[in-house]
Design a protein around this motif. Structure first.
Motif, PDB file in Angstrom:
ATOM      1  N   THR A   1     -31.561  66.258 -41.388  1.00 28.26           N
ATOM      2  CA  THR A   1     -32.541  67.008 -40.616  1.00 28.26           C
ATOM      3  C   THR A   1     -31.993  67.179 -39.209  1.00 28.26           C
ATOM      4  N   LEU A   2     -32.101  68.384 -38.675  1.00 27.69           N
ATOM      5  CA  LEU A   2     -31.578  68.688 -37.341  1.00 27.69           C
ATOM      6  C   LEU A   2     -32.636  69.430 -36.539  1.00 27.69           C
ATOM      7  N   VAL A   3     -32.863  68.990 -35.302  1.00 25.09           N
ATOM      8  CA  VAL A   3     -33.795  69.671 -34.410  1.00 25.09           C
ATOM      9  C   VAL A   3     -33.208  69.652 -32.998  1.00 25.09           C
ATOM     10  N   THR A   4     -33.446  70.745 -32.254  1.00 26.53           N
ATOM     11  CA  THR A   4     -32.972  70.862 -30.887  1.00 26.53           C
ATOM     12  C   THR A   4     -34.147  70.738 -29.933  1.00 26.53           C
ATOM     13  N   VAL A   5     -34.013  69.843 -28.953  1.00 25.88           N
ATOM     14  CA  VAL A   5     -35.058  69.641 -27.943  1.00 25.88           C
ATOM     15  C   VAL A   5     -34.474  69.877 -26.559  1.00 25.88           C
ATOM     16  N   CYS A   6     -35.358  69.886 -25.549  1.00 20.52           N
ATOM     17  CA  CYS A   6     -34.944  70.103 -24.155  1.00 20.52           C
ATOM     18  C   CYS A   6     -34.183  71.410 -23.997  1.00 20.52           C
ATOM     19  N   GLU A   7     -34.687  72.445 -24.619  1.00 21.68           N
ATOM     20  CA  GLU A   7     -34.029  73.739 -24.500  1.00 21.68           C
ATOM     21  C   GLU A   7     -34.121  74.255 -23.071  1.00 21.68           C
ATOM     22  N   SER A   8     -33.207  75.115 -22.692  1.00 22.18           N
ATOM     23  CA  SER A   8     -33.123  75.611 -21.315  1.00 22.18           C
ATOM     24  C   SER A   8     -34.434  76.265 -20.909  1.00 22.18           C
ATOM     25  N   GLY A   9     -34.869  75.969 -19.703  1.00 24.85           N
ATOM     26  CA  GLY A   9     -36.107  76.532 -19.190  1.00 24.85           C
ATOM     27  C   GLY A   9     -37.319  75.672 -19.435  1.00 24.85           C
ATOM     28  N   ALA A  10     -37.202  74.638 -20.256  1.00 25.09           N
ATOM     29  CA  ALA A  10     -38.337  73.758 -20.524  1.00 25.09           C
ATOM     30  C   ALA A  10     -38.595  72.863 -19.321  1.00 25.09           C
ATOM     31  N   GLN A  11     -39.876  72.695 -18.974  1.00 22.59           N
ATOM     32  CA  GLN A  11     -40.252  71.903 -17.811  1.00 22.59           C
ATOM     33  C   GLN A  11     -40.619  70.463 -18.173  1.00 22.59           C
ATOM     34  N   THR A  12     -40.679  70.153 -19.482  1.00 19.16           N
ATOM     35  CA  THR A  12     -41.065  68.815 -19.913  1.00 19.16           C
ATOM     36  C   THR A  12     -39.962  67.813 -19.614  1.00 19.16           C
ATOM     37  N   LYS A  13     -40.326  66.688 -19.017  1.00 26.15           N
ATOM     38  CA  LYS A  13     -39.331  65.671 -18.679  1.00 26.15           C
ATOM     39  C   LYS A  13     -39.023  64.766 -19.872  1.00 26.15           C
ATOM     40  N   ASN A  14     -40.085  64.326 -20.568  1.00 28.45           N
ATOM     41  CA  ASN A  14     -39.916  63.431 -21.716  1.00 28.45           C
ATOM     42  C   ASN A  14     -40.438  64.108 -22.981  1.00 28.45           C
ATOM     43  N   ILE A  15     -39.686  64.015 -24.043  1.00 29.22           N
ATOM     44  CA  ILE A  15     -40.082  64.612 -25.317  1.00 29.22           C
ATOM     45  C   ILE A  15     -40.058  63.547 -26.391  1.00 29.22           C
ATOM     46  N   TYR A  16     -41.187  63.411 -27.108  1.00 23.09           N
ATOM     47  CA  TYR A  16     -41.261  62.546 -28.275  1.00 23.09           C
ATOM     48  C   TYR A  16     -41.043  63.408 -29.512  1.00 23.09           C
ATOM     49  N   GLN A  17     -40.120  62.996 -30.347  1.00 23.75           N
ATOM     50  CA  GLN A  17     -39.777  63.786 -31.532  1.00 23.75           C
ATOM     51  C   GLN A  17     -39.697  62.882 -32.748  1.00 23.75           C
ATOM     52  N   ASN A  18     -40.349  63.305 -33.826  1.00 17.59           N
ATOM     53  CA  ASN A  18     -40.304  62.573 -35.087  1.00 17.59           C
ATOM     54  C   ASN A  18     -39.377  63.298 -36.049  1.00 17.59           C
ATOM     55  N   LEU A  19     -38.475  62.563 -36.674  1.00 19.97           N
ATOM     56  CA  LEU A  19     -37.616  63.115 -37.727  1.00 19.97           C
ATOM     57  C   LEU A  19     -37.799  62.276 -38.982  1.00 19.97           C
ATOM     58  N   SER A  20     -37.918  62.934 -40.100  1.00 20.22           N
ATOM     59  CA  SER A  20     -38.067  62.215 -41.367  1.00 20.22           C
ATOM     60  C   SER A  20     -37.306  62.958 -42.456  1.00 20.22           C
ATOM     61  N   GLN A  21     -36.968  62.226 -43.496  1.00 19.37           N
ATOM     62  CA  GLN A  21     -36.234  62.811 -44.613  1.00 19.37           C
ATOM     63  C   GLN A  21     -36.622  62.086 -45.894  1.00 19.37           C
ATOM     64  N   PHE A  22     -36.614  62.858 -46.993  1.00 17.54           N
ATOM     65  CA  PHE A  22     -37.018  62.353 -48.295  1.00 17.54           C
ATOM     66  C   PHE A  22     -35.957  62.746 -49.313  1.00 17.54           C
ATOM     67  N   LEU A  23     -35.668  61.832 -50.243  1.00 21.95           N
ATOM     68  CA  LEU A  23     -34.643  62.101 -51.250  1.00 21.95           C
ATOM     69  C   LEU A  23     -35.003  61.413 -52.559  1.00 21.95           C
ATOM     70  N   LEU A  24     -34.859  62.141 -53.656  1.00 22.45           N
ATOM     71  CA  LEU A  24     -34.970  61.582 -55.007  1.00 22.45           C
ATOM     72  C   LEU A  24     -33.598  61.675 -55.644  1.00 22.45           C
ATOM     73  N   GLU A  25     -33.016  60.520 -55.978  1.00 23.10           N
ATOM     74  CA  GLU A  25     -31.622  60.492 -56.432  1.00 23.10           C
ATOM     75  C   GLU A  25     -31.439  59.450 -57.523  1.00 23.10           C
TER      76      GLU A  25
END
Length: 234
Positions: free
Chosen positions: A172-196
Motif C-alpha cells: 500500500t502506498l500513499v503520499t502525504v504532505c503534498e506541496s501547498g498543504a498547510q497542515t503541520k502534522n498528519i496522522y495516516q493509517n495504512l493497512s493490508q490484507f492477504l489470503l495466501e
C-alpha cells in the motif's frame, strides 16, 4: 412423342434453373437467425452458471459464519478499540490450530519491522521479525500501522509491504504532505490484507519505507500484525 403431350409435360415439370435457384438474401437471413439464436443460448447458459456459482459461494460463507460462536461475556467487543476487538475475536474463534497477534516494537530502527515478543503466538514461531509457519494451509494475514508525519517542505511517500519469504506479495502506498498543504502534522493509517496458501517454514514479515514515521506513542495498540490458519492442508 405427340407434340401436344410433350408441351403439357414441359408446363408441369419445373425447370432445373427454377428448382435450384434460392435467393442469396434468404440464406444469409437464415444463417444470421441461427447465429443469434446460438449466441442467446450460450449467454443465457453462462449467466445461469454464474448465478449458481455465486449462490454456492454465499451458502458456504454463511455456513462458515454460522460456525463461529459468539464471544462470551468476559470478552466483550469494545467497538472503540479495533486492536482489542481483533484479539478477542481471534482468541475465541474456531481456528485454534495456528494464529498470532503481535504489536509493533517501540524501538524501530530499520525498514523491516520487529514485533513485541510478548504478543499472542499459537502454532506459529516468531523469529527476528518473521512469523514462521508450522502448519500448511490457507492463511489470512492482516497488518495495520499508524503513521505520524511532521510535514517537511516536500511530500512524503508512506509504503507498507507484506512479504512472504522475502518476496513482496501486497503493498500500500500513499503520499502525504503534498506541496501547498498547510497542515503541520498528519496522522495516516495504512493497512493490508492477504489470503495466501503457505507451506511449513514459510516466513511472513512487514516492511515500511519510512519507518521513522511509524507512530508507536499515540496509538500503540493500533500497530498490529495478525495471522490465522483459515483452512488446513493436513
Amino acid at each position: 412423342m405427340d407434340p401436344g403431350l410433350q408441351q403439357a409435360l414441359t408446363r408441369v415439370a419445373p425447370s432445373q434453373d427454377t428448382a435450384m435457384h434460392v435467393p442469396a438474401g434468404s440464406v444469409t437471413s437464415h444463417l444470421g437467425t441461427t447465429s443469434r439464436g446460438y449466441f442467446y443460448f450460450t449467454t443465457t447458459a453462462l449467466a445461469l452458471c454464474l448465478v449458481f456459482a455465486v449462490a454456492t459461494i454465499m451458502m458456504l460463507v454463511v455456513q462458515k459464519t454460522d460456525s463461529i460462536p459468539n464471544p462470551p461475556g468476559k470478552f466483550p467487543l469494545k467497538g472503540g478499540n479495533c486492536s482489542e476487538d481483533i484479539s478477542c475475536i481471534l482468541e475465541k474463534a474456531p481456528f485454534k490450530k495456528s494464529w498470532a497477534y503481535l504489536q509493533v516494537s517501540k524501538h524501530i530502527n530499520k525498514s523491516k519491522l520487529s514485533w513485541n515478543k510478548d504478543g499472542i503466538v499459537h502454532g506459529v514461531r516468531y523469529q527476528d521479525g518473521n512469523l514462521v509457519i508450522q502448519f500448511p494451509g490457507w492463511y489470512v494475514i492482516i497488518c495495520q500501522l499508524q503513521f505520524l508525519v511532521k510535514c517537511p517542505e516536500h511530500s512524503v511517500d508512506l509504503k507498507l509491504e507484506l512479504l512472504i519469504n522475502k518476496d513482496v506479495k501486497k503493498q500500500t502506498l500513499v503520499t502525504v504532505c503534498e506541496s501547498g498543504a498547510q497542515t503541520k502534522n498528519i496522522y495516516q493509517n495504512l493497512s493490508q490484507f492477504l489470503l495466501e496458501h503457505l507451506q511449513v517454514n514459510t516466513t511472513i514479515s512487514v516492511k515500511v519505507d519510512k519507518f521513522q514515521y511509524v507512530d508507536t506513542n499515540t496509538f500503540p495498540l493500533e500497530n498490529v500484525l495478525s495471522i490465522f490458519l483459515y483452512s488446513s492442508s493436513d
